[in-house]
Design a protein around this motif. Structure first.
Motif, mmCIF file in Angstrom:
data_model
loop_
_atom_site.group_PDB
_atom_site.id
_atom_site.type_symbol
_atom_site.label_atom_id
_atom_site.label_comp_id
_atom_site.label_asym_id
_atom_site.label_seq_id
_atom_site.Cartn_x
_atom_site.Cartn_y
_atom_site.Cartn_z
ATOM 1 N N SER A 24 -9.709 1.323 -3.908
ATOM 2 C CA SER A 24 -10.908 1.354 -4.765
ATOM 3 C C SER A 24 -12.192 1.517 -3.966
ATOM 4 O O SER A 24 -13.195 0.840 -4.216
ATOM 5 C CB SER A 24 -10.985 0.091 -5.634
ATOM 6 N N ILE A 25 -12.143 2.412 -2.984
ATOM 7 C CA ILE A 25 -13.333 2.739 -2.207
ATOM 8 C C ILE A 25 -13.437 4.244 -2.094
ATOM 9 O O ILE A 25 -12.468 4.969 -2.317
ATOM 10 C CB ILE A 25 -13.313 2.094 -0.799
ATOM 11 N N SER A 26 -14.615 4.719 -1.725
ATOM 12 C CA SER A 26 -14.800 6.158 -1.570
ATOM 13 C C SER A 26 -14.212 6.618 -0.235
ATOM 14 O O SER A 26 -14.065 5.810 0.702
ATOM 15 C CB SER A 26 -16.292 6.511 -1.614
ATOM 16 N N ILE A 27 -13.895 7.884 -0.164
ATOM 17 C CA ILE A 27 -13.394 8.458 1.090
ATOM 18 C C ILE A 27 -14.461 8.307 2.170
ATOM 19 O O ILE A 27 -14.153 7.988 3.324
ATOM 20 C CB ILE A 27 -12.985 9.926 0.898
ATOM 21 N N LEU A 83 0.834 -1.203 0.000
ATOM 22 C CA LEU A 83 0.000 0.000 0.000
ATOM 23 C C LEU A 83 0.865 1.249 0.000
ATOM 24 O O LEU A 83 0.575 2.214 -0.712
ATOM 25 C CB LEU A 83 -0.957 0.001 1.202
ATOM 26 N N ALA A 84 1.924 1.232 0.775
ATOM 27 C CA ALA A 84 2.839 2.373 0.802
ATOM 28 C C ALA A 84 3.418 2.625 -0.586
ATOM 29 O O ALA A 84 3.448 3.768 -1.062
ATOM 30 C CB ALA A 84 3.961 2.126 1.813
ATOM 31 N N ALA A 85 3.849 1.565 -1.249
ATOM 32 C CA ALA A 85 4.445 1.709 -2.581
ATOM 33 C C ALA A 85 3.428 2.244 -3.587
ATOM 34 O O ALA A 85 3.746 3.120 -4.398
ATOM 35 C CB ALA A 85 4.994 0.368 -3.056
ATOM 36 N N VAL A 144 -3.768 13.250 6.434
ATOM 37 C CA VAL A 144 -4.108 14.485 5.720
ATOM 38 C C VAL A 144 -4.954 14.129 4.501
ATOM 39 O O VAL A 144 -4.949 12.986 4.031
ATOM 40 C CB VAL A 144 -2.848 15.300 5.323
ATOM 41 N N GLU A 145 -5.674 15.092 3.980
ATOM 42 C CA GLU A 145 -6.628 14.848 2.894
ATOM 43 C C GLU A 145 -5.976 14.188 1.678
ATOM 44 O O GLU A 145 -6.525 13.264 1.077
ATOM 45 C CB GLU A 145 -7.297 16.158 2.486
ATOM 46 N N ARG A 146 -4.799 14.640 1.321
ATOM 47 C CA ARG A 146 -4.088 14.084 0.167
ATOM 48 C C ARG A 146 -3.824 12.584 0.365
ATOM 49 O O ARG A 146 -4.019 11.773 -0.535
ATOM 50 C CB ARG A 146 -2.766 14.833 -0.049
ATOM 51 N N GLU A 147 -3.392 12.215 1.566
ATOM 52 C CA GLU A 147 -3.115 10.809 1.872
ATOM 53 C C GLU A 147 -4.403 9.989 1.842
ATOM 54 O O GLU A 147 -4.418 8.865 1.336
ATOM 55 C CB GLU A 147 -2.440 10.682 3.235
ATOM 56 N N LEU A 148 -5.468 10.558 2.378
ATOM 57 C CA LEU A 148 -6.755 9.876 2.393
ATOM 58 C C LEU A 148 -7.223 9.595 0.968
ATOM 59 O O LEU A 148 -7.694 8.500 0.666
ATOM 60 C CB LEU A 148 -7.773 10.738 3.145
ATOM 61 N N ASN A 149 -7.059 10.564 0.084
ATOM 62 C CA ASN A 149 -7.421 10.392 -1.328
ATOM 63 C C ASN A 149 -6.601 9.283 -1.966
ATOM 64 O O ASN A 149 -7.133 8.452 -2.708
ATOM 65 C CB ASN A 149 -7.222 11.693 -2.108
ATOM 66 N N LEU A 150 -5.300 9.267 -1.703
ATOM 67 C CA LEU A 150 -4.420 8.248 -2.275
ATOM 68 C C LEU A 150 -4.783 6.852 -1.773
ATOM 69 O O LEU A 150 -4.873 5.897 -2.555
ATOM 70 C CB LEU A 150 -2.958 8.552 -1.933
ATOM 71 N N ILE A 151 -5.004 6.728 -0.476
ATOM 72 C CA ILE A 151 -5.335 5.431 0.124
ATOM 73 C C ILE A 151 -6.670 4.928 -0.430
ATOM 74 O O ILE A 151 -6.782 3.773 -0.850
ATOM 75 C CB ILE A 151 -5.361 5.522 1.663
ATOM 76 N N LEU A 161 2.742 5.385 6.858
ATOM 77 C CA LEU A 161 1.570 4.521 6.778
ATOM 78 C C LEU A 161 1.406 3.714 8.061
ATOM 79 O O LEU A 161 0.298 3.553 8.570
ATOM 80 C CB LEU A 161 1.670 3.591 5.568
ATOM 81 N N GLY A 162 2.504 3.232 8.608
ATOM 82 C CA GLY A 162 2.448 2.503 9.874
ATOM 83 C C GLY A 162 1.900 3.361 11.001
ATOM 84 O O GLY A 162 1.069 2.903 11.788
ATOM 85 N N MET A 163 2.338 4.610 11.058
ATOM 86 C CA MET A 163 1.831 5.523 12.096
ATOM 87 C C MET A 163 0.341 5.791 11.895
ATOM 88 O O MET A 163 -0.420 5.857 12.864
ATOM 89 C CB MET A 163 2.611 6.840 12.082
ATOM 90 N N ILE A 164 -0.068 5.931 10.637
ATOM 91 C CA ILE A 164 -1.486 6.159 10.336
ATOM 92 C C ILE A 164 -2.308 4.958 10.792
ATOM 93 O O ILE A 164 -3.335 5.111 11.452
ATOM 94 C CB ILE A 164 -1.682 6.420 8.822
#
Length: 67
Positions: A58-61, A24-26, A46-53, A35-38
């Motif tokens: 393949s799910i909605s925020i 997932l990190a890659a 942060v919003e940018r990370e949430l969007n990427l994850i 990612l481990g801390m999250i």
């Protein structure tokens, strides 16, 4: 508490997709350490990370946040 709930949901969805933290990190470009801390709830997402994850999983925020 909010961080912990989101952390648990990220971890659960990641595992449902059959991804390791490293994968997932890659795929998101988020460092493995961050990612481990999250996922432990030790760091706010942060919003940018949430969007990427959400994108990689393949799910909605909203679904990721439990809304």
């Amino acid at each position: 508490m909010e961080n912990v709930q989101l952390a648990n949901r990220i971890r659960a969805f990641r595992k449902l997709k059959g991804l390791t933290q490293q994968e997932l990190a890659a795929e998101t470009g988020i460092s493995l350490a961050v990612l481990g801390m999250i996922e432990r709830g030790n760091r706010k997402v942060v919003e940018r990370e949430l969007n990427l994850i959400a994108g990689v999983l393949s799910i909605s925020i909203e679904e990721l946040q439990g809304n």
